[in-house]
Scaffold this motif. Sequence first.
Motif, short mmCIF file in Angstrom:
data_model
loop_
_atom_site.label_atom_id
_atom_site.label_comp_id
_atom_site.label_asym_id
_atom_site.label_seq_id
_atom_site.Cartn_x
_atom_site.Cartn_y
_atom_site.Cartn_z
N LYS A 1 8.40 12.14 38.53
CA LYS A 1 8.52 10.74 38.02
C LYS A 1 9.90 10.71 37.03
O LYS A 1 10.06 11.26 36.47
N ASP A 2 10.80 9.68 37.74
CA ASP A 2 12.00 9.54 37.26
C ASP A 2 11.88 8.82 35.93
O ASP A 2 11.58 7.45 36.23
N LEU A 3 12.02 9.31 34.58
CA LEU A 3 11.75 8.43 33.64
C LEU A 3 12.74 7.17 33.35
O LEU A 3 12.33 6.00 32.97
N PHE B 1 14.85 13.67 31.76
CA PHE B 1 15.13 12.43 32.53
C PHE B 1 14.01 12.41 33.75
O PHE B 1 13.94 11.41 34.26
N ALA B 2 13.11 13.27 33.63
CA ALA B 2 12.02 13.28 34.63
C ALA B 2 10.70 14.22 34.15
O ALA B 2 10.96 15.20 33.54
N GLU B 3 9.68 13.80 34.78
CA GLU B 3 8.59 14.52 34.51
C GLU B 3 7.88 15.00 35.75
O GLU B 3 7.95 14.01 36.77
N LYS C 1 19.85 26.46 38.26
CA LYS C 1 21.15 27.22 38.00
C LYS C 1 22.31 26.29 38.84
O LYS C 1 23.21 26.39 38.27
N GLU C 2 21.94 25.90 39.90
CA GLU C 2 22.70 25.10 40.95
C GLU C 2 22.68 23.53 40.51
O GLU C 2 23.59 23.08 41.08
N LYS C 3 21.87 23.07 39.71
CA LYS C 3 21.69 21.60 39.35
C LYS C 3 21.66 20.90 40.37
O LYS C 3 22.08 19.77 40.55
N ARG C 4 20.67 21.24 41.39
CA ARG C 4 20.27 20.38 42.42
C ARG C 4 18.59 20.59 42.85
O ARG C 4 17.92 21.30 42.21
N GLY D 1 20.38 15.27 37.65
CA GLY D 1 19.72 13.95 36.99
C GLY D 1 19.04 12.79 37.55
O GLY D 1 18.74 12.05 37.20
N LEU D 2 18.95 13.40 39.01
CA LEU D 2 18.62 12.13 40.08
C LEU D 2 19.35 10.92 40.25
O LEU D 2 19.07 9.79 40.19
N ASN D 3 20.85 11.18 39.63
CA ASN D 3 21.74 10.09 39.75
C ASN D 3 21.99 9.70 41.14
O ASN D 3 22.54 8.52 41.53
#
Length: 184
Positions: free
Chosen positions: A117-119, A91-93, A135-138, A163-165
């Motif tokens: 960069k958000d793909l 989802f990002a590089e 691990k915290e998904k943040r 996921g930068l959502n």
Amino acid sequence: MEGRFHSALYIIQISLLLLVGGCGSKKEASPTLPEREEEKVGVAIQEAHLVQSDAQGRKILEIWANSSEGEEKRLFLKGIGCLLYEKGEPFAELSAPSAIYQPEEGVLFFNKGANLKDLGRERNIICDSLQLLFKEKRIRGKGIHIKWGDMILEGKELLADWGLNKGMLKRDAIVKINLKRRTK
């Protein structure tokens, strides 16, 4: 005869004193081994490729570095390229001059700037510092500059999900919009 008796008694007394006293020398304590510190394995690698996976074995992030050195629990990386994954899809590089990678703690920390960069949404996020808490998904950042189409967003802090959502700019957030005028 009496002289011999005294001499023999004298020799026996000295012998007993030497036996009891340890022959007059100090006894050395048996050498004790120092407590073993946890062994740390140091590494230095050129052209490193590291992959971090979740509990299901799917990639969370993939890191390429020009060099890597440190220990198993803490690696110092230079010349970073990175892909971030959510549900097995990138989802990002990210690119950065350096980072600190702590896989057991679940942290990849960029303290000398990073470009994320958000793909999917064609957003470019430039940060003075960035923490990927996988691990915290943040994702946390400081000194943020986001270019998103004709908009520029700036703030001192960014808090976002993996996921930068969803995300939030905090502390002195500014939005700048570049409007193009239509000509008739």
